[in-house]
Each structure stands twice: as C-alpha cells, then as structure tokens.
Write a protein that holds these residues in place. Sequence first.
Motif, PDB file in Angstrom:
ATOM      1  N   THR A 193       0.848  -1.191   0.000  1.00 56.21           N
ATOM      2  CA  THR A 193       0.000   0.000   0.000  1.00 56.21           C
ATOM      3  C   THR A 193       0.884   1.241   0.000  1.00 56.21           C
ATOM      4  N   LEU A 194       0.694   2.088  -1.008  1.00 59.86           N
ATOM      5  CA  LEU A 194       1.513   3.297  -1.122  1.00 59.86           C
ATOM      6  C   LEU A 194       0.714   4.564  -0.823  1.00 59.86           C
ATOM      7  N   GLU A 195      -0.581   4.459  -0.917  1.00 57.65           N
ATOM      8  CA  GLU A 195      -1.468   5.592  -0.670  1.00 57.65           C
ATOM      9  C   GLU A 195      -2.607   5.083   0.196  1.00 57.65           C
ATOM     10  N   PRO A 196      -3.193   5.939   1.032  1.00 58.79           N
ATOM     11  CA  PRO A 196      -4.324   5.474   1.845  1.00 58.79           C
ATOM     12  C   PRO A 196      -5.495   5.005   0.987  1.00 58.79           C
ATOM     13  N   ASN A 197      -6.196   4.007   1.486  1.00 56.96           N
ATOM     14  CA  ASN A 197      -7.418   3.518   0.845  1.00 56.96           C
ATOM     15  C   ASN A 197      -8.553   3.690   1.831  1.00 56.96           C
ATOM     16  N   LEU A 198      -9.711   3.976   1.307  1.00 57.86           N
ATOM     17  CA  LEU A 198     -10.874   4.181   2.162  1.00 57.86           C
ATOM     18  C   LEU A 198     -11.952   3.194   1.824  1.00 57.86           C
ATOM     19  N   GLY A 199     -12.680   2.758   2.845  1.00 57.05           N
ATOM     20  CA  GLY A 199     -13.831   1.906   2.571  1.00 57.05           C
ATOM     21  C   GLY A 199     -14.940   2.214   3.553  1.00 57.05           C
ATOM     22  N   VAL A 200     -16.163   1.986   3.136  1.00 55.84           N
ATOM     23  CA  VAL A 200     -17.295   2.195   4.023  1.00 55.84           C
ATOM     24  C   VAL A 200     -17.760   0.838   4.511  1.00 55.84           C
ATOM     25  N   VAL A 201     -17.818   0.674   5.832  1.00 59.25           N
ATOM     26  CA  VAL A 201     -18.284  -0.578   6.421  1.00 59.25           C
ATOM     27  C   VAL A 201     -19.733  -0.365   6.825  1.00 59.25           C
ATOM     28  N   GLY A 202     -20.614  -1.162   6.253  1.00 61.06           N
ATOM     29  CA  GLY A 202     -22.036  -0.994   6.561  1.00 61.06           C
ATOM     30  C   GLY A 202     -22.530  -2.158   7.390  1.00 61.06           C
TER      31      GLY A 202
END
Length: 349
Positions: A193-202
């Motif tokens: 991982t070189l850049e932040p990743n975002l995710g939505v946890v529902g």
Amino acid sequence: MTFVDHAVVQVSAGTGGSGASSFARFKYRPKGGPDGGDGGHGGSVFVRADPNLATLLDYRYRTVWKAERGEHGKGKTKTGASSDDIYLPVPPGTEVRDASTGTPLGEVLRPGDTLLVARGGRGGRGNARFATPTHQAPREWEPGEEGEERQLELVLKLIADVGLVGEPNAGKSTLLSVLSAARPKIADYPFTTLEPNLGVVGLSESRSFVVADIPGIIEGAHAGKGLGLRFLQHVERTRVLAFLVPLDAPDPQVAYDRLRREILLYSEPLHAKPHVVVLTKRDLLAADAAVPVLSAPDAAGQLAISSASGAGLGELKERLWTFVQAARAEEPAGQDAWTESESPTSPWP
Ligand SMILES: Nc1nc2c(ncn2[C@@H]2O[C@H](COP(=O)(O)OP(=O)(O)OP(=O)(O)O)[C@@H](O)[C@H]2O)c(=O)[nH]1
Ligand SMILES: [Mg+2]
C-alpha cells in the motif's frame, strides 16, 4: 484523516418542447379554432445524496449527464410530454460548485438531500393560448426555453472513523477488503500500500463507518523511515485507531510494543487516541493453539480475527461500530449537525 475527492462533470438540462400551431378541422367547417398544445418541459438535473456511495469515483468514468428535451405540443390542444428529471447520485457530504466561476451551489449532507443544478426549459405555448376575442385565429406559438447547462465541480471531504495501523504485511488492506467494498491492492510483500485507501463498512442502512487503510509503519517511521511518516499525519485525524498485529509474527507482543513505541515517538496525541488491538491471520495458528492475550493496558479491547476464514469479522464490525459511536458522541456538538433534508421538488409547478 480527511480525504478530498473531486470530480468535474458537465450537466445539461433538457430544452422545453415547442408549442404547436394548429387549427381544429371538422368535416363541414374547414377552419375551426386554434388548438395547438403547449410543449412539455425539459428534464432538470439534480444532485442527490446516496448513502450507498463513499467516493466520487464513478464520475471519473461518466462526466457528461444530459436530461431529455420536452416533447413538442400537438393539435387538439395536446400538451407535449415533459421529460424525466435525472439525478446524479453522490455520497452524503458532497459540496457542489459551478466549476467555471467557483460559486458554491449548495451541498447535500443527509441521505436523500437533493439539489437542483440545471433547470429544464419550460415548454413553449401553443397557438391555442394566444386566442383572444379580437384575435381568434392566432398562428403564434413559442419555442421551448433552453435547458440550463453547466460545468459542475463536486467536492467530497471525508473524515475516516477508524484508521488501520500496523507493520507491513499485517493484513490491513486485506481486512479493509473483507469489511467493505473497497478493493485495495494486497500482496505478500511489504509496502504494497503506497497511498491510503478508504472503505465504508455498513452494518445496516443507518449504521456505517469509514475505515482508512494506510501504508505499513516500520521502526524509525517517526524519523521518516519507510512510508509511514506522511501517513501518520493522516491518521491523526481519524476518530479511533485499530492496531493490527499478525498472529504469525515471531512475537506478537513485541510487534505490538514496537508499534506503540513508534507512534509515541511520532506524536503523543496520536498515542493517546482511543485504540483497539486486532490480532490478524488467526487461521495461521494451529487449530488447537490458544490465541495469545497481549498486554495492552491502553487498549479498549482486543480481538482475534481472520480475513481469510472470516472468523471474528462480525464481532469486529459490531465492536468497531460501538467504539466509533462513543468517539462521535465525545465530539463537540455541531460537527454532525445536518441541515434539514430537502425533499426533491420539481422546478416546475
Ligand atoms: N492466512 C492469512 N493471510 C492473510 C490474512 N490477511 C492477510 N493475509 C495475507 O497477508 C499478506 C499481506 O496482506 P496485506 O493486506 O497486503 O497487508 P498490509 O498490512 O496491507 O501490508 P502493507 O500494505 O504492505 O503495509 C497477503 O499475502 C495477504 O493475503 C489472513 O487472515 N490469513
Ligand atoms: Mg496494504
């Protein structure tokens, strides 16, 4: 961590249909009264907050949005059909500006909030409307009004609720990928991982939180080693942290302590931020081996999970949700003060 997501899209509303110029025809009366109907309204373009979206990514692929024009009026005073309005789905929290002038047009904060961004043209009047007692056979009709067109800039600012912190290969990206729809790169080498990743946890429609996966932290990160430093700055702004320690580490306790020390050297406030311990890769322990319990006096709890087998993931989601709720409740009022939701209203009465 605040992420800013931008997109520029071209929107055009539909032009109104033209009014008709027509006269009624009867068998024995060649010229009846004027009966040209009005044109229909062109479709308008709205931006609408959709709680299932977390990013503006879709707008990199579709940058042109066009509503249909209204139908022309017809004889027998038939009004042309108005076209449907179109809605651009965006994540809640999106601000909308006119891209050419920078003027803010508004924002959609709560799910369902709707903002008119390009008004459809009004339909033109048909000749039936122009009849007066002294002007009984009008031929006049109006063209439909042009639909509005504009270049929109969409801007989304997101604060992640949970920041995943761990050494390279701890399984941060894998965890994000099994908790959310995010598809970060995963591999068995460090610094994938070189850049932040975002995710939505529902968890359900009304319960969701945002998780940020950042590059791995190594010893010396606080002094700029590896990639960590730049990204530690980002996790300072998440609400809570989850420290990930893989159970196949030579000594999970040592790995956890090293991570805590590195964070402390970087920033005391970050070290003091509420955190939980997540022991990853539980499937790699022998079936009959007990899960170790780390000494982690500052942590709000610890849990062993496996992204591979799914073990513990349901419980992790629930616990993180509770943890995030508590952190949100601690925040000064106003940060979450949504404005009243506006119901979608047609620009035409
Ligand atoms: N057996 C097993 N392997 C896992 C599990 N979770 C992750 N892995 C593996 O561990 C390796 C590293 O996973 P990543 O998710 O890329 O780790 P990361 O923490 O994001 O690593 P960096 O981005 O380099 O910091 C990959 O080969 C994954 O397939 C798990 O629950 N069980
Ligand atoms: Mg990763």
